[in-house]
Design an enzyme around this catalytic site. Structure first.
Site, PDB file in Angstrom:
ATOM      1  N   LYS A  10     -23.296 -69.473  22.295  1.00 50.28           N
ATOM      2  CA  LYS A  10     -24.468 -70.342  22.203  1.00 50.28           C
ATOM      3  C   LYS A  10     -24.121 -71.671  22.868  1.00 50.28           C
ATOM      4  CE  LYS A  10     -28.043 -71.963  19.052  1.00 50.28           C
ATOM      5  NZ  LYS A  10     -28.194 -73.257  19.744  1.00 50.28           N
ATOM      6  N   ASP A  32     -24.809 -75.534  24.358  1.00 54.75           N
ATOM      7  CA  ASP A  32     -25.506 -76.755  23.933  1.00 54.75           C
ATOM      8  C   ASP A  32     -26.154 -77.395  25.152  1.00 54.75           C
ATOM      9  OD1 ASP A  32     -26.426 -78.764  22.357  1.00 54.75           O
ATOM     10  OD2 ASP A  32     -24.514 -79.800  22.149  1.00 54.75           O
ATOM     11  N   GLU A  76     -21.020 -74.234  19.607  1.00 57.04           N
ATOM     12  CA  GLU A  76     -22.214 -74.399  18.785  1.00 57.04           C
ATOM     13  C   GLU A  76     -22.512 -73.154  17.967  1.00 57.04           C
ATOM     14  OE1 GLU A  76     -26.887 -75.833  19.147  1.00 57.04           O
ATOM     15  OE2 GLU A  76     -25.670 -75.589  20.943  1.00 57.04           O
TER      16      GLU A  76
END
Length: 341
Positions: free
Chosen positions: A50, A52, A192
């Site tokens: 994931k 950012d 993240e």
């Protein structure tokens, strides 16, 4: 239909259909659903890091290149280097989905990326000194055909072979198994979180549980130094003003307004009123209108996603009060720095 699409099995070629213009396909990107799920049967899911950054979809049709935000706003002028990378591709007809990021110390840094967001003049962009990278993770259209009904694994295979990946264009890598173990590793590295995707899923123009956001949350204790008044139907208080000690001074770390039920709001307000004081306990300026100050003795456990560049908490949430640690012992915890992979 030609080229790579001819290599697909007959049953997958039957899933293809003539595509609408790429801009129309990109207008409704697939969105992930936040989840705390940790069990993922082997072979059914893939896992991506994931990032950012911000969502970006890219359309190439002959000599025309269009970059679009998740909300459909044109981004060509903001990310000219990505336009150039898409225009340089040998493939002349495709629509891809991905995320644009900026790095700081080997990690994707949303605050750094913000320096580029909204800029449209090349000299302003160059003055920021911020380089961006476009991580591509899905394929919506190829050679005039709509690929969204193909299984995700197939779309990723086509994507990898259709484009040439060199900076600032990168392919988003994935793992085929791991689930909870991968998430634990991601969090330990300061990422993240992860995106879990069903390997056989289609690309759906909506928020779907076929894509899950598995977020890492940092957490530590903070000293309560004040609060704001509630608004609307809220009772008790609006948000707690938080801090930590550094060299004997209480440094301001931001406010938290989520994670409370009605009873906690009322009970905690009563305790805060008993600790009322006329002066701010923080060494830093706190720009909250009508803030109430309290003696810094209460310690709260707070979950959050990360620290911002200016030393504030991002997405904090209240987890509870702690009575096993003195306020004077609360300091900022610094995670180890990790490099990008």
């Amino acid at each position: 239909m030609s080229g790579l699409l001819d290599t697909l099995p007959a049953e997958q070629r039957r899933l293809l259909a003539p595509a609408r213009p790429g801009v129309e396909l990109a207008a409704r990107p697939m969105l992930a659903t936040l989840s705390d799920r940790r069990d993922f049967p082997g072979g059914e899911w893939i896992f991506e890091r994931k990032l950012d950054g911000v969502r970006l979809l890219a359309v190439r049709e002959d000599d025309r290149v269009v970059l679009l935000s998740r909300s459909g706003h044109r981004q060509n002028e903001t990310y000219p280097e990505i336009v150039d990378a898409i225009a340089a591709q040998e493939c002349r007809d495709f629509t891809v989905d991905g995320e644009v990021v900026a790095f700081s110390h080997g990690r994707t840094d949303f605050s750094r990326l913000q320096k580029r967001m909204g800029l449209t003049r090349r000299r302003d962009i160059e003055a920021t000194g911020v380089s961006v990278t476009y991580y591509v993770f899905d394929l919506l259209r190829l050679d005039g055909m709509d690929t969204r009904r193909l299984p995700l694994r197939t779309r990723k295979s086509l994507l990898r072979r259709a484009l040439t990946f060199r900076p600032p264009l990168r392919l988003t890598t994935h793992r085929n198994e791991g689930g909870a173990e991968l998430l634990a590793q991601a969090c330990a590295r300061g990422w993240e979180g992860l995106i879990a995707k069903r390997a056989g899923s289609t690309y759906q123009p909506r928020r779907s549980t076929a894509w899950l956001k598995l977020k890492c949350s940092l957490g530590q204790e903070f000293v309560i130094g004040g609060f704001t008044e509630p608004s609307g139907s809220r009772v008790g208080f609006g948000a707690l003003l938080l801090g930590y000690y550094e060299d004997g001074r209480l440094r301001y770390a931001g406010k938290v307004g989520t994670g409370f039920d009605r009873r906690t709001l009322l009970d905690l307000r009563a305790r805060l009123d008993e600790l009322a004081t006329s002066a701010s306990p923080f060494a830093d300026p706190v720009r909250e209108r009508g803030a109430h100050w309290v003696r810094p003795v209460l310690v709260a456990q707070i979950g959050f996603t990360e620290w911002t560049r200016d030393g504030m908490l991002r997405h904090p949430r209240f987890l509870g009060l702690r009575d096993d640690k003195m306020a004077s012992e609360v300091v900022r915890e610094h995670p180890a720095r990790h490099v990008a992979v």
